[in-house]
Design a protein around this motif. Structure first.
Motif, PDB file in Angstrom:
ATOM      1  N   LYS A   1       0.835  -1.211   0.000  1.00 18.20           N
ATOM      2  CA  LYS A   1       0.000   0.000   0.000  1.00 18.20           C
ATOM      3  C   LYS A   1       0.864   1.253   0.000  1.00 18.20           C
ATOM      4  O   LYS A   1       0.598   2.218  -0.752  1.00 18.20           O
ATOM      5  CB  LYS A   1      -0.916  -0.015   1.216  1.00 18.20           C
ATOM      6  N   SER A   2       1.911   1.270   0.800  1.00 16.96           N
ATOM      7  CA  SER A   2       2.783   2.441   0.896  1.00 16.96           C
ATOM      8  C   SER A   2       3.544   2.684  -0.398  1.00 16.96           C
ATOM      9  O   SER A   2       3.667   3.830  -0.849  1.00 16.96           O
ATOM     10  CB  SER A   2       3.763   2.255   2.053  1.00 16.96           C
ATOM     11  N   ILE A   3       4.045   1.613  -1.019  1.00 16.45           N
ATOM     12  CA  ILE A   3       4.810   1.758  -2.262  1.00 16.45           C
ATOM     13  C   ILE A   3       3.896   2.153  -3.419  1.00 16.45           C
ATOM     14  O   ILE A   3       4.223   3.034  -4.235  1.00 16.45           O
ATOM     15  CB  ILE A   3       5.573   0.456  -2.573  1.00 16.45           C
ATOM     16  N   ASN A   4       2.720   1.517  -3.505  1.00 20.55           N
ATOM     17  CA  ASN A   4       1.774   1.854  -4.577  1.00 20.55           C
ATOM     18  C   ASN A   4       1.298   3.296  -4.481  1.00 20.55           C
ATOM     19  O   ASN A   4       1.029   3.947  -5.494  1.00 20.55           O
ATOM     20  CB  ASN A   4       0.574   0.913  -4.527  1.00 20.55           C
ATOM     21  N   LYS A   5       1.197   3.782  -3.267  1.00 24.39           N
ATOM     22  CA  LYS A   5       0.777   5.164  -3.052  1.00 24.39           C
ATOM     23  C   LYS A   5       1.758   6.129  -3.702  1.00 24.39           C
ATOM     24  O   LYS A   5       1.381   7.210  -4.179  1.00 24.39           O
ATOM     25  CB  LYS A   5       0.667   5.440  -1.557  1.00 24.39           C
ATOM     26  N   ASP A   6       3.027   5.729  -3.763  1.00 27.08           N
ATOM     27  CA  ASP A   6       4.056   6.558  -4.396  1.00 27.08           C
ATOM     28  C   ASP A   6       4.138   6.317  -5.896  1.00 27.08           C
ATOM     29  O   ASP A   6       5.004   6.889  -6.570  1.00 27.08           O
ATOM     30  CB  ASP A   6       5.421   6.267  -3.760  1.00 27.08           C
ATOM     31  N   GLY A   7       3.275   5.435  -6.426  1.00 29.93           N
ATOM     32  CA  GLY A   7       3.263   5.168  -7.863  1.00 29.93           C
ATOM     33  C   GLY A   7       4.482   4.406  -8.344  1.00 29.93           C
ATOM     34  O   GLY A   7       4.931   4.578  -9.474  1.00 29.93           O
ATOM     35  N   ILE A   8       5.020   3.536  -7.502  1.00 33.11           N
ATOM     36  CA  ILE A   8       6.254   2.805  -7.830  1.00 33.11           C
ATOM     37  C   ILE A   8       5.941   1.312  -7.924  1.00 33.11           C
ATOM     38  O   ILE A   8       5.135   0.788  -7.158  1.00 33.11           O
ATOM     39  CB  ILE A   8       7.336   3.048  -6.754  1.00 33.11           C
ATOM     40  N   HIS A   9       6.605   0.651  -8.880  1.00 33.68           N
ATOM     41  CA  HIS A   9       6.477  -0.802  -9.004  1.00 33.68           C
ATOM     42  C   HIS A   9       7.781  -1.439  -8.565  1.00 33.68           C
ATOM     43  O   HIS A   9       8.865  -1.034  -8.996  1.00 33.68           O
ATOM     44  CB  HIS A   9       6.171  -1.195 -10.451  1.00 33.68           C
ATOM     45  N   VAL A  10       7.699  -2.433  -7.665  1.00 35.09           N
ATOM     46  CA  VAL A  10       8.897  -3.133  -7.185  1.00 35.09           C
ATOM     47  C   VAL A  10       8.730  -4.629  -7.403  1.00 35.09           C
ATOM     48  O   VAL A  10       7.633  -5.121  -7.654  1.00 35.09           O
ATOM     49  CB  VAL A  10       9.151  -2.849  -5.685  1.00 35.09           C
ATOM     50  N   LYS A  11       9.833  -5.340  -7.272  1.00 34.54           N
ATOM     51  CA  LYS A  11       9.807  -6.792  -7.421  1.00 34.54           C
ATOM     52  C   LYS A  11       9.293  -7.436  -6.132  1.00 34.54           C
ATOM     53  O   LYS A  11       9.761  -7.119  -5.033  1.00 34.54           O
ATOM     54  CB  LYS A  11      11.200  -7.315  -7.762  1.00 34.54           C
ATOM     55  N   THR A  12       8.353  -8.338  -6.281  1.00 33.46           N
ATOM     56  CA  THR A  12       7.714  -8.961  -5.117  1.00 33.46           C
ATOM     57  C   THR A  12       8.711  -9.696  -4.245  1.00 33.46           C
ATOM     58  O   THR A  12       8.643  -9.644  -3.016  1.00 33.46           O
ATOM     59  CB  THR A  12       6.616  -9.935  -5.580  1.00 33.46           C
ATOM     60  N   ARG A  13       9.669 -10.393  -4.868  1.00 33.30           N
ATOM     61  CA  ARG A  13      10.642 -11.150  -4.084  1.00 33.30           C
ATOM     62  C   ARG A  13      11.482 -10.219  -3.204  1.00 33.30           C
ATOM     63  O   ARG A  13      11.773 -10.538  -2.044  1.00 33.30           O
ATOM     64  CB  ARG A  13      11.565 -11.969  -4.995  1.00 33.30           C
ATOM     65  N   ILE A  14      11.859  -9.066  -3.766  1.00 31.72           N
ATOM     66  CA  ILE A  14      12.655  -8.110  -2.987  1.00 31.72           C
ATOM     67  C   ILE A  14      11.837  -7.609  -1.800  1.00 31.72           C
ATOM     68  O   ILE A  14      12.335  -7.511  -0.665  1.00 31.72           O
ATOM     69  CB  ILE A  14      13.091  -6.924  -3.860  1.00 31.72           C
ATOM     70  N   GLN A  15      10.583  -7.305  -2.049  1.00 29.87           N
ATOM     71  CA  GLN A  15       9.713  -6.822  -0.969  1.00 29.87           C
ATOM     72  C   GLN A  15       9.566  -7.907   0.107  1.00 29.87           C
ATOM     73  O   GLN A  15       9.604  -7.624   1.307  1.00 29.87           O
ATOM     74  CB  GLN A  15       8.344  -6.452  -1.532  1.00 29.87           C
ATOM     75  N   LYS A  16       9.434  -9.161  -0.325  1.00 34.58           N
ATOM     76  CA  LYS A  16       9.278 -10.267   0.616  1.00 34.58           C
ATOM     77  C   LYS A  16      10.505 -10.392   1.523  1.00 34.58           C
ATOM     78  O   LYS A  16      10.374 -10.663   2.725  1.00 34.58           O
ATOM     79  CB  LYS A  16       9.053 -11.565  -0.164  1.00 34.58           C
ATOM     80  N   ASN A  17      11.700 -10.193   0.947  1.00 36.18           N
ATOM     81  CA  ASN A  17      12.930 -10.301   1.743  1.00 36.18           C
ATOM     82  C   ASN A  17      12.901  -9.366   2.943  1.00 36.18           C
ATOM     83  O   ASN A  17      13.180  -9.759   4.084  1.00 36.18           O
ATOM     84  CB  ASN A  17      14.145  -9.982   0.878  1.00 36.18           C
ATOM     85  N   PHE A  18      12.589  -8.105   2.675  1.00 32.61           N
ATOM     86  CA  PHE A  18      12.635  -7.104   3.740  1.00 32.61           C
ATOM     87  C   PHE A  18      11.442  -7.238   4.688  1.00 32.61           C
ATOM     88  O   PHE A  18      11.555  -6.954   5.886  1.00 32.61           O
ATOM     89  CB  PHE A  18      12.699  -5.704   3.134  1.00 32.61           C
ATOM     90  N   CYS A  19      10.312  -7.685   4.158  1.00 27.78           N
ATOM     91  CA  CYS A  19       9.146  -7.859   5.024  1.00 27.78           C
ATOM     92  C   CYS A  19       9.315  -9.050   5.969  1.00 27.78           C
ATOM     93  O   CYS A  19       8.655  -9.124   7.001  1.00 27.78           O
ATOM     94  CB  CYS A  19       7.881  -8.020   4.182  1.00 27.78           C
ATOM     95  N   THR A  20      10.214  -9.974   5.617  1.00 28.00           N
ATOM     96  CA  THR A  20      10.562 -11.054   6.545  1.00 28.00           C
ATOM     97  C   THR A  20      11.122 -10.467   7.832  1.00 28.00           C
ATOM     98  O   THR A  20      10.742 -10.867   8.943  1.00 28.00           O
ATOM     99  CB  THR A  20      11.597 -11.992   5.907  1.00 28.00           C
ATOM    100  N   LEU A  21      12.016  -9.490   7.696  1.00 29.06           N
ATOM    101  CA  LEU A  21      12.595  -8.835   8.867  1.00 29.06           C
ATOM    102  C   LEU A  21      11.557  -7.986   9.587  1.00 29.06           C
ATOM    103  O   LEU A  21      11.454  -8.021  10.818  1.00 29.06           O
ATOM    104  CB  LEU A  21      13.767  -7.952   8.445  1.00 29.06           C
ATOM    105  N   LEU A  22      10.776  -7.245   8.805  1.00 29.39           N
ATOM    106  CA  LEU A  22       9.774  -6.363   9.409  1.00 29.39           C
ATOM    107  C   LEU A  22       8.728  -7.152  10.192  1.00 29.39           C
ATOM    108  O   LEU A  22       8.289  -6.733  11.272  1.00 29.39           O
ATOM    109  CB  LEU A  22       9.087  -5.537   8.316  1.00 29.39           C
TER     110      LEU A  22
END
Length: 821
Positions: free
Chosen positions: A510-531
């Motif tokens: 939600k936060s990234i889409n709000k900025d109009g940015i597309h990211v790779k799901t795997r990269i997001q998953k990596n950091f969300c593991t820590l979060l």
């Protein structure tokens, strides 16, 4: 036994022992020999008295009356008593055939008995029928524990043997109880322990029948760290709700089950240090930590700044890796990278030392395949540091192994038994350390990692240096005891991690889409593991940062890394290759692709979405006219493969892989089944093509006819292979070769080597036979460069080619004419 002296005393009580002593000693006077005989006779009389107290009383009186040392009398008394007892013992043994120490009932029931009595008499004595008993070993046995395993080589029984002088613990494989030869061979390897003549399979069977049932069952801890039974195993202790130590033999009971740690067993004390196969296990040893988790986390952040945040979060991901992995069969790596002396190795060392007692990193430039895979599997829920990670130097199998490790994929190997295999599993949290980021194989390792960029810093404050030294002192003392504090939250993490991870993924999307940015799901998953882990624990333990701070930094890293990987992956290389081929007229606008501005486009739909009328297309209408790329992938793909191999010597992506990658991109729209293209005969043809949002692609396939390149002239040597004719597009032929230009120069008195390579294309096919490898040529035409850094593609559309006479060229140079040179 008759005793005439005693009878005499009894009959003459009025005189008694004292009368006889006085008589004998008085008559001996000063004759030494007579005195000794008198004492001997008196001692014999006293030795028959019924109690020691009476014996001592008479000896004391006689000693005082005649001024003789009491010890001289009592020593003779004891010698006489011992001689009589030994004779009685021999007589008894002769009567029943058994030594007095043997318990007859047990002996006849079991067939043997044992005793420890010095080197000569220690052993196991067997029942020999009418011959009584016989000693057939020089040792006794004490069953300790049965190490159970399905593997015959691992299934063994720990047994203590004692030869009366020394004792040791043997690891007897179960099959040792089936063969006298094997049994004796193992004994001999351990020291002076042997079987005597006459020991047979029957004797071994008697031992087996008694001892096998006395070994309690036990499981060896082949993997240290977290155990599936619900406890943590150090090499020297286990932790459930409290700490328990292994006993001297290396096993401990957890609940109703025994577990063995060979690293804690005194069996290993005789092993020399260089032969110690369990040395690595001892790095995971419980030690009382001088600080708690809060102090460690705070110090990590003071020493390593924001990198410390990630170490704190990753410490829980590592400790609870099995829980993380269960959610999506996936757990990312931590990837510190940067210049030499930037601090990345010390960071990895500090992170590892929370778990281990200064265990060295595994150097990826050394070691065997077994050592590599064993390190990944030996410790469950612990970090393992892999140093010197370089995609160009590492073994290809290891690179693939590191890539697969994030997905929990191990290595299958044979067991040596027919049709049976086993897996060397990945149980650890991997920490990669290298100078450069890996972009190999579509950045497959990088996309499975949490990279941390370290930069050289020679301006650290005095406070930073002091904190670093303090942290290293704590690490040297040992910090592994902190883990028990962290393990207390395992149930909390187990119950909540899946939902926490899901919530964080939604929150980040939600936060990234709000900025109009597309990211790779795997990269997001990596950091969300820590979060997800931090979100559970932030209110339960002291972290040196807030959740919101960590969230924002993770978001920034996700965006940055997604952009970096997008620019370096194989699909990006495919588009760059298409740009190059368009520039070289190897693929042609209107024939292989077209770019059109349209308000709407017709796209194929899946079979499942086909309506009742059989229509298999849908119209996508845009709010305003949009530039679309229509690509005939089946037309350009063979040309791409050919040119990719020419330029790199490698095989490009296959058709299906490219299409799969394309469909994952936000600029992919779909498949148009009726696009109009030019055909070979010059007429138009209707065929299918894949459709993309051209303006969202960061690809340039539009050639500006007015600026085809700049006019240049180069002189160089043909390299690689001789010129060859290529069909650029249907019916269009060109000659192609590559020249090497030496641009070396001197700087600060040193030679700097620099060589450029230029692809030459020409319509002068008649010169083809003369353009051989090693020929020096001068080419003139329109020159272009594409790319940057090491990936620069240089080409020239040559309108004129001259073959240079090298000897004449050198002669001109000698005479001072350096124009051509």
């Amino acid at each position: 036994m008759d005793n005439p002296v005693f009878e005499y005393i009894q009959e003459n009580k009025q005189n008694g022992i004292m009368y006889k002593a006085d008589y004998l000693l008085f008559n001996a006077e000063d004759d030494i020999e007579a005195l000794d005989n008198a004492i001997a006779e008196i001692a014999e009389v006293i030795s028959f008295l019924p109690s020691e107290s009476l014996q001592e009383d008479y000896a004391s009186r006689i000693s005082k009356n005649h001024k003789i040392k009491i010890g001289r009398i009592t020593k003779r008394i004891k010698e006489l008593i011992n001689v009589r007892e030994e004779k009685e013992k021999e007589l008894r043994e002769k009567e029943n055939g058994l030594p007095s120490w043997i318990e007859a009932k047990r002996f006849y029931q079991l067939g043997f008995d044992s005793k420890v009595d010095g080197y000569e008499h220690t052993g196991i004595y067997f029942h020999m029928g009418s011959d009584g008993c016989r000693q057939l070993t020089n040792f006794t046995m004490k069953p300790l524990i049965h190490v159970y395993s399905e593997d015959d080589n691992e299934n063994r029984r720990l047994t203590e043997v004692n030869n009366g002088v020394s004792k040791t613990v043997m690891e007897l494989p179960s099959k040792a109880f089936t063969s006298v030869d094997q049994f004796e061979s193992i004994l001999m390897n351990k020291g002076v322990f042997f079987l005597k003549d006459g020991f047979t399979k029957s004797n071994l069977n008697k031992l087996k029948a008694v001892y096998l049932k006395e070994y309690p069952k036990c499981y060896e801890l082949k993997t240290l760290g977290w155990q599936q039974e619900g406890f943590w195993a150090y090499s020297n202790k286990v932790f459930t709700d409290s700490l328990q130590s292994f006993n001297e033999y290396g096993f401990v009971a957890v609940g109703e089950t025994n577990y063995l740690s060979m690293a804690a067993s005194n069996i290993q004390r005789e092993v020399r240090k260089e032969d110690d196969a369990l040395k690595n296990d001892r790095y995971l040893t419980w030690q009382q930590a001088p600080i708690d988790f809060s102090e460690w986390a705070t110090l990590m952040c003071k020493v390593y700044d924001i990198h410390g945040w990630y170490a704190v979060a990753c410490s829980f991901v590592a400790l609870f890796r099995d829980i993380v992995y269960e959610v999506d069969n996936y757990c990312p790596h931590l990837y510190p990278y940067g210049a030499v002396q930037a601090g990345k190795s010390k960071f990895g060392e500090s992170f590892s030392n929370l778990f281990f007692n200064n265990m060295p990193a595994f150097n990826l430039n050394q070691g065997t395949d077994f050592a590599f895979w064993n390190r990944l599997g030996r410790f469950r829920n612990c970090p393992v540091v892999l140093n010197e990670f370089d995609e160009n130097a590492i073994k290809e199998e290891w690179f693939r192994g590191i890539k697969a490790a994030a997905d929990g994929e191990g290595r299958e190997k044979g067991t040596g038994r027919k049709n049976r295999t086993t897996s060397m599993e990945v149980n650890c949290f991997i920490v990669l350390i290298g100078q450069y980021l890996s972009t190999k194989d579509d950045a497959s390792v990088l996309s499975r990692s949490i990279p941390r960029a370290f930069k050289e810093n020679n301006n650290r404050t005095q406070e930073q240096v002091a904190n670093y030294e303090k942290l290293k002192r704590y690490e040297k003392n040992g910090l592994s005891g902190i883990l028990t504090e962290m393990l207390a939250f395992r149930k909390e993490v187990s119950d909540n991690y899946a939902s926490s991870f899901s919530e964080v993924m939604k929150e980040m999307t939600k936060s990234i889409n709000k900025d109009g940015i597309h990211v790779k799901t795997r990269i997001q998953k990596n950091f969300c593991t820590l979060l997800g882990m931090v979100k559970i624990l932030i209110d339960k333990m002291h972290f040196p940062f807030t959740y919101d701070q960590f969230f924002e930094d993770c978001k920034s890293e996700i965006i940055k890394l997604s952009s970096m990987i997008s620019e370096s992956d194989s699909l990006a290389n495919f588009w760059k290759m298409l740009e190059f081929m368009v520039g070289q007229e190897m693929i042609e606008p209107g024939f292989d692709f077209k770019i059109e501005t349209v308000q709407e486009v017709s796209l194929l739909i899946s079979r499942a979405d086909v309506g009742p009328d059989g229509t298999n297309t849908k119209k996508q209408v845009f709010d305003e006219p949009k530039r679309l790329l229509f690509l005939r992938l089946n037309s350009v793909h063979p040309l791409y493969l050919k040119e990719f191999r020419t330029q790199t010597g490698k095989t490009g992506l296959n058709y299906d892989t490219i299409l799969t990658y394309m469909k994952d991109q936000p600029y992919y729209l779909g498949n148009n089944k009726s696009s109009s293209f030019r055909s070979k005969n010059g007429k138009s043809t209707i065929t299918s093509s894949f459709v993309f949002d051209y303006d969202a692609m960061n690809v340039n396939l539009i050639i500006d006819e007015d600026i085809p390149g700049r006019e240049e002239t180069f002189t160089g040597e043909i390299t690689g292979k001789a010129a060859e004719v290529k069909e650029i597009t249907s019916g269009v032929l060109k000659s192609h070769f590559k020249i090497k230009i030496d641009r070396s120069y001197k700087k600060d008195g040193f030679d700097v080597m620099k060589v450029d390579y230029i692809d030459v294309w020409t319509n002068q096919l008649d010169m083809n036979d003369r353009l051989k490898v090693g020929t020096t040529v001068k080419v003139k035409g329109l020159y272009n460069e594409r790319g940057s850094g090491e990936r620069v593609y240089r080409d020239i559309q040559a309108s004129k080619i001259d073959i240079i006479n090298v000897e004449a060229l050198l002669a001109n140079a000698v005479e001072g004419d350096w124009t051509e040179a």
